[in-house]
Design an enzyme around this catalytic site. Structure first.
Site, PDB file in Angstrom:
ATOM      1  N   ASP A 280      95.116  85.560  37.369  1.00 28.50           N
ATOM      2  CA  ASP A 280      93.898  86.268  37.740  1.00 28.50           C
ATOM      3  C   ASP A 280      93.784  86.400  39.254  1.00 28.50           C
ATOM      4  O   ASP A 280      94.379  85.621  40.013  1.00 28.50           O
ATOM      5  CB  ASP A 280      92.664  85.520  37.222  1.00 28.50           C
ATOM      6  CG  ASP A 280      92.597  85.485  35.706  1.00 28.50           C
ATOM      7  OD1 ASP A 280      93.220  86.342  35.067  1.00 28.50           O
ATOM      8  OD2 ASP A 280      91.912  84.587  35.182  1.00 28.50           O
ATOM      9  N   ARG A 281      92.985  87.351  39.677  1.00 28.14           N
ATOM     10  CA  ARG A 281      92.777  87.598  41.101  1.00 28.14           C
ATOM     11  C   ARG A 281      92.368  86.326  41.846  1.00 28.14           C
ATOM     12  O   ARG A 281      92.834  86.061  42.958  1.00 28.14           O
ATOM     13  CB  ARG A 281      91.691  88.670  41.278  1.00 28.14           C
ATOM     14  CG  ARG A 281      91.362  89.005  42.731  1.00 28.14           C
ATOM     15  CD  ARG A 281      90.123  89.881  42.803  1.00 28.14           C
ATOM     16  NE  ARG A 281      90.340  91.179  42.192  1.00 28.14           N
ATOM     17  CZ  ARG A 281      90.717  92.274  42.862  1.00 28.14           C
ATOM     18  NH1 ARG A 281      90.902  92.213  44.171  1.00 28.14           N
ATOM     19  NH2 ARG A 281      90.877  93.414  42.226  1.00 28.14           N
TER      20      ARG A 281
END
Length: 241
Positions: free
Chosen positions: A62-63
């Protein structure tokens, strides 16, 4: 955030002729998305290191998640890595600060997961008895002031698995604005989830490639502020029972 090719090159944790592992920074998406912003894809040519092709992602983070991110440096390596991830042969250990703490020192979260929406573009997940089997092993490493530091080892690779599992157990990951609510955001402005160790049985007949990413600054800062210490020779649990 500002990010450069030099930053990415400096983040390399492991490199051989087939495999590359970097320490992914917080706030950088691996793929372009609707929110825009900087992505790792734009910098992949800077990770060639003389190879004819740019490396390709073998999985994703994920970011907001930091830590070990694996690439294949050629198509043969990418296929090999893809099969290892797909067959569940890659061992991954994450560190996370959670709000609250498990009632047991260690255990297994066994909760099936499914998308919240029928829209395949949606990444948000939920616990659903009709969903895909999803298992996460955990171990408590320390606790203070309503927070606990956990080692998490996913046995399956579902989208947002660790975040949904921890939230469903009543101890959301600090800084998780999607699944943790106000309680998680009060604990941290950013997601405190770190892909700390990965083991890849890439070369037949040889020991797995074991790569560790150092604790990012938010983890070190919180450990210090909580007066929570880990032994100087601390290593991640290699076997999660």
């Amino acid at each position: 955030m500002r990010f450069s090719a030099d930053d990415l090159v400096a983040s390399v944790l492991y490199r051989d002729e087939a495999v590359l592992v970097i320490d992914k920074p917080h706030g950088i998406a691996v793929h372009a998305g609707p929110k825009g912003g900087v992505t790792l894809e734009a910098f992949l040519p800077d990770l060639r290191f003389g190879a004819p092709d740019k490396p390709q992602l073998a999985h994703r983070l994920d970011r907001e998640t930091t830590g070990c991110l694996v690439f294949g440096r050629n198509q043969k390596a990418l296929r090999r890595l893809g099969s290892l991830f797909r067959d569940g042969l890659v061992k991954k250990t994450y560190l996370a600060f959670v709000c609250g703490r498990p009632s047991e020192e260690e255990g297994v979260i066994d909760l099936p997961l499914a998308r919240r929406s029928h829209d395949k573009r949606s990444w948000w997940m939920k616990v659903d008895p009709a969903g895909d089997p999803s298992r996460t092993r955990y171990r408590t490493l320390g606790q203070a002031d309503g927070l606990a530091l956990l080692a998490l080892s996913p046995e399956t690779g579902r989208t947002h698995q660790l975040r949904v599992h921890c939230a469903a157990m009543g101890w959301p990951i600090a800084g998780d604005r999607v699944y943790g609510g106000d309680r998680a955001m009060a604990a941290s402005s950013g997601l405190l989830l770190h892909a700390a160790r990965i083991e890849l049985p890439f070369y037949p007949g040889k020991p797995p490639l074991a790569v560790e990413a150092p604790l990012p600054e938010p983890f070190r800062h919180l450990l210090e502020s909580l007066r929570m210490t880990l032994p100087p020779d601390f290593t991640l649990p290699e076997e999660m029972t």
